[in-house]
Design an enzyme around this catalytic site. Structure first.
Site, mmCIF file in Angstrom:
data_model
loop_
_atom_site.group_PDB
_atom_site.id
_atom_site.type_symbol
_atom_site.label_atom_id
_atom_site.label_comp_id
_atom_site.label_asym_id
_atom_site.label_seq_id
_atom_site.Cartn_x
_atom_site.Cartn_y
_atom_site.Cartn_z
ATOM 1 N N CYS A 420 -26.665 30.387 18.301
ATOM 2 C CA CYS A 420 -25.306 30.519 18.821
ATOM 3 C C CYS A 420 -25.302 31.223 20.172
ATOM 4 O O CYS A 420 -26.006 32.191 20.382
ATOM 5 C CB CYS A 420 -24.470 31.314 17.822
ATOM 6 S SG CYS A 420 -22.731 31.384 18.236
ATOM 7 N N LYS A 423 -19.093 32.460 23.252
ATOM 8 C CA LYS A 423 -17.912 31.918 22.583
ATOM 9 C C LYS A 423 -17.262 30.856 23.461
ATOM 10 O O LYS A 423 -17.170 31.008 24.678
ATOM 11 C CB LYS A 423 -16.934 33.063 22.325
ATOM 12 C CG LYS A 423 -15.803 32.744 21.377
ATOM 13 C CD LYS A 423 -15.030 34.018 21.092
ATOM 14 C CE LYS A 423 -13.779 33.738 20.302
ATOM 15 N NZ LYS A 423 -14.051 33.272 18.954
ATOM 16 N N ASP A 452 -3.035 35.264 14.498
ATOM 17 C CA ASP A 452 -3.522 36.521 13.938
ATOM 18 C C ASP A 452 -5.044 36.554 13.938
ATOM 19 O O ASP A 452 -5.717 35.541 14.159
ATOM 20 C CB ASP A 452 -2.986 36.704 12.509
ATOM 21 C CG ASP A 452 -1.523 37.111 12.506
ATOM 22 O OD1 ASP A 452 -1.243 38.314 12.633
ATOM 23 O OD2 ASP A 452 -0.664 36.207 12.404
ATOM 24 N N ASP A 453 -5.602 37.719 13.653
ATOM 25 C CA ASP A 453 -7.043 37.911 13.722
ATOM 26 C C ASP A 453 -7.767 37.368 12.500
ATOM 27 O O ASP A 453 -8.985 37.168 12.538
ATOM 28 C CB ASP A 453 -7.374 39.398 13.876
ATOM 29 C CG ASP A 453 -6.856 39.957 15.204
ATOM 30 O OD1 ASP A 453 -6.823 39.181 16.187
ATOM 31 O OD2 ASP A 453 -6.487 41.138 15.245
ATOM 32 N N GLY A 543 -11.685 30.094 12.076
ATOM 33 C CA GLY A 543 -13.089 29.849 12.350
ATOM 34 C C GLY A 543 -13.545 30.502 13.638
ATOM 35 O O GLY A 543 -12.795 31.205 14.318
#
Length: 758
Positions: A420, A423, A452-453, A543
């Protein structure tokens, strides 16, 4: 699948797997353009070569000898292969509208879809005639027709409408094949009667008089009745009428005339001719849109009109590829001028052929052998694919103390290549995910589209939570299908436990690239995933997406279950039957696919199995009293069975001959093509009694084969096992089988829990 070293900058989309496009794929494979990605959209995985189709009908060639494997060719070319059908274009947004998947964006587009019969122009033809075109769907129609003809009792009359080269050649090929079939069955071949109809006053009107004379004699000597100047006006069940007022009783009607472009082209705004074919310039670009090309039968090169023949589609392949490359790299396309005269080799079904070029003509068995040599040489270009240079760097394993250590070192690098990265930008994500419509549930308090988080879920009273996670790299170049498989795979554990899927959180890695390309990959992948999640009643609630070298996707899934209804791995009982709901073999098949050693139809079958949900199967197994169930995934069939025997305190017997196997898996395993996870799984061979006895069994490697989105392995009481299998098959799990039985643990016998039998 190949992972490009450079981000994708331009997308070239090819609609259709015609003769021109297979040439484009091969040309790009041999000389790829950095930053340019090809995507092939075609509803069929195997596309026929028209030059050999009459020989196939006559019985001289096998299916594989006359079909080009598009899946394998696309893999070789580093192209994405989307098995779907184009049904429209959005030229303003530069999107191909597909029948069953999200729209596909393009920078450049090429259309090579052949032609379609205009049967709607004749009353009843659409319902009672068998169209020969488009040829990419001909095989299924031919096999169905052949079955009807072979099972017909008594005299049979076949009518072929269209006396051009295609109609004449097909008539003689069919007659040769069917007479031979009747003779082999001890029946009278003279019961078979053929009629050939055409509105024209002569057969093969685009060929010279010598050619027409040869075929006129051939048709006459073979007993084919030719009806010229007899346009067909009506077709009914068992009857055909002409505009001359004649009526004929017929058992089958084949349509080899009046072809045109498909209806959806009319809504594209592209300039079409009277037949519905796309008008193109000498560069093969459409008259209307410089970003869209067309070739083959669907194209009308307005300055150089030619008849619809495969030779022109083949010849257009190289200039089409070159112009696509030139335009993609900012250069001007070049004109292509087709030859004015061309060689046609027309067969008569009995390994005899006629050559036609302008005013020249010659015939004989030697012409057929010449044609056969030319055709086979053409097909070899797309089946004998030279190995491509492997640019991937593997670690130096000189210091490894064993072959196993060296293998682990190589696998470690392969697994870490898709790590990964940063972002993905919020703008890209919001656009891609904004079009998704996850299912809404009353127990989802805060979900995907809330700012929201984290998601907030409600757990109903009396329910327990089942939680699982799965994640893996893409193994195919179609992000939509990959998304479906990844979601289905992740849901498997929840269903195997007997639970209801409630919510899923996605974790994805997408290849580096410009925003528009990244956005589409995310949208395609998540569209496929959300379809599967919605069908399962599972809400996507959030996600995380990062950038990396390779596409990867996984889900953390929550499920709900009554604690007393849990189907665990430790619930096996001696005397139970072992049931497997799906065939195995995905590991070896996709390893072979990456090495160009798997047939496209094998991969199609594997993917169809992988996107089938286990939800209904789990409910059925629970209905029949199953207390032990697992989904067969990475550890392979044997590994998961061993996992079940240990906590259950039992042994188990597997019947190798009863295990359902995916088409092609035995062949690829026999060739020694196995998944990179196979060596780790084979360590469990120590759990098999007398394992040396079974090593050479053709199915032995497959019990270690790691599965993706595999079926359910479960036990049910033996007295209801047959009923359970019948119901599972009726529910759409046709390969379900009883593959063994659970035995009591023998305290004084072998320590290995698994025994095999054949």
């Amino acid at each position: 699948m190949r992972t490009p070293e450079q981000p994708v900058l331009r997308d070239i989309v090819l609609i259709g797997g015609g003769h021109s496009h297979v040439g484009v794929l091969k040309r790009f494979a041999m000389n790829p353009v950095p930053g340019v990605r090809l995507t092939l959209i075609c509803r069929d995985t195997h596309t026929p070569y028209s030059g050999m189709l009459p020989g196939y009908v006559a019985g001289h060639y096998s299916y594989d000898e006359v079909h080009i494997d598009l899946s394998r060719l696309a893999e070789y070319a580093g192209a994405r292969f989307y098995r779907d059908e184009a049904v429209g274009l959005d030229r303003d947004r530069k999107r191909v509208i597909c029948k069953t998947r999200p729209d596909v964006p393009y920078d450049l587009l090429s259309i090579n879809i052949g032609s379609s019969p205009r049967v709607e122009e004749v009353s009843g033809a659409a319902d009672h005639a068998v169209p020969v075109k488009p040829i990419n769907g001909f095989n299924s129609r031919w096999l169905a027709l052949l079955s009807r003809l072979e099972n017909h009792q008594g005299p049979m009359t076949v009518a072929v409408v269209g006396a051009g080269a295609g109609g004449v050649e097909l008539t003689l090929a069919m007659q040769f094949r069917l007479r031979k079939e009747l003779q082999q069955r001890g029946l009278d071949p003279d019961q078979l009667h053929f009629h050939l109809f055409d509105a024209a006053t002569e057969i093969l009107p685009t060929h010279n008089a010598k050619v027409r004379a040869v075929f006129t004699e051939k048709l006459s000597s073979r007993g084919v009745k030719v009806h010229l100047a007899s346009p067909v006006s009506r077709v009914e069940a068992g009857r055909l009428e002409t505009e001359n007022g004649e009526t004929f009783d017929v058992d089958e009607v084949l349509w080899v005339t009046r072809a045109g472009g498909p209806a959806w082209l009319k809504d594209t705004g592209l300039a079409l001719d009277d037949g519905g074919f796309i008008r193109v310039r000498d560069t093969l670009q459409t008259e209307t849109d410089d970003a869209i090309f067309a070739a083959g039968d669907i194209a009308n090169v307005v300055n150089h009109p030619r008849e619809k023949a495969g030779v022109f589609a083949v010849r257009q392949g190289p200039p089409l590829a070159d112009n696509l490359k030139r335009l993609a790299t900012g250069k001007s396309p070049k004109d292509f001028h087709p030859q004015k005269k061309w060689l046609a080799l027309i067969s008569t079904g009995d390994q005899y052929a006629v050559a036609s070029r302008g005013d020249l003509s010659f015939a004989g068995s030697w012409v057929w052998r010449w044609k056969d040599w030319i055709d086979r040489r053409f097909m070899d270009k797309f089946s004998d694919l030279p190995p491509m240079e492997d640019t991937g760097k593997l670690p130096d394993t000189a210091a490894a103390q064993s072959a196993e250590e060296a293998s682990q070192a190589i696998s470690a690098v392969a697994m870490r290549c898709g790590g990964c990265g940063a972002k993905v930008g919020s703008t890209v994500l919001s656009r891609a995910l904004g079009e998704l419509k996850p299912i809404e549930r009353d127990d989802i308090i805060i979900g995907l589209h809330a700012p929201d988080d984290a998601a907030v879920l409600r757990v109903p009273p009396g329910k327990a939570i089942v939680h699982t996670v799965d994640f893996f790299r893409a193994f195919i170049d179609d992000p939509y299908i990959f998304g479906q498989v990844a979601a289905n795979h992740s849901l498997g554990d929840v269903f195997a436990m007997g639970a209801e899927a409630q919510s899923a959180t996605a974790v994805a890695t997408v290849p580096y690239g410009i925003e528009s390309k990244v956005e589409d990959v995310v949208f395609q992948m998540m569209s496929g995933a959300v379809e599967v999640l919605n069908d399962a009643g599972c809400a996507l609630v959030g996600g995380h997406t990062g950038e990396g070298r390779e596409l990867a996707l996984g889900f953390a899934v929550n499920g709900l279950i009554n604690p007393e209804d849990v189907m665990s791995k430790g619930g096996l009982k001696a005397g139970d039957a072992l049931i497997l709901t799906k065939p195995i073999g995905t590991g070896t098949l996709f390893a072979a696919h990456a090495r160009l050693a798997a047939k496209g139809r094998w991969i199609d079958s594997a993917l169809a199995s992988m996107i089938q949900s286990n939800k209904n199967a789990a409910q059925c197994l629970r209905k029949y009293g199953s207390k032990a169930c697992t989904d067969v995934t990475g550890f392979g069939l044997l590994g998961h069975l061993v996992e079940m025997t240990r906590p259950s305190g039992v042994d188990a017997e597997l019947d190798l001959s009863a295990i359902p196997i995916l088409p092609g898996a035995e062949e690829t395993a026999a060739a020694g093509i196995l998944s990179s996870l196979q060596p780790a799984n084979i360590r469990l061979r120590r759990g098999i009694q007398d394992q040396e006895k079974w090593v050479k069994h053709p199915r032995y490697p497959l019990i270690f084969d790691p599965q993706t989105a595999g079926g359910l392995l479960a036990s049910v009481p033996a007295d209801v096992a047959d009923d359970c299998v019948r119901e599972l098959k009726a529910m759409g799990y046709p390969h379900t089988a009883i593959i063994g039985r659970v035995k009591p643990q023998d305290e004084s016998g072998p320590i290995e829990p698994i025994s095999l039998r054949d």
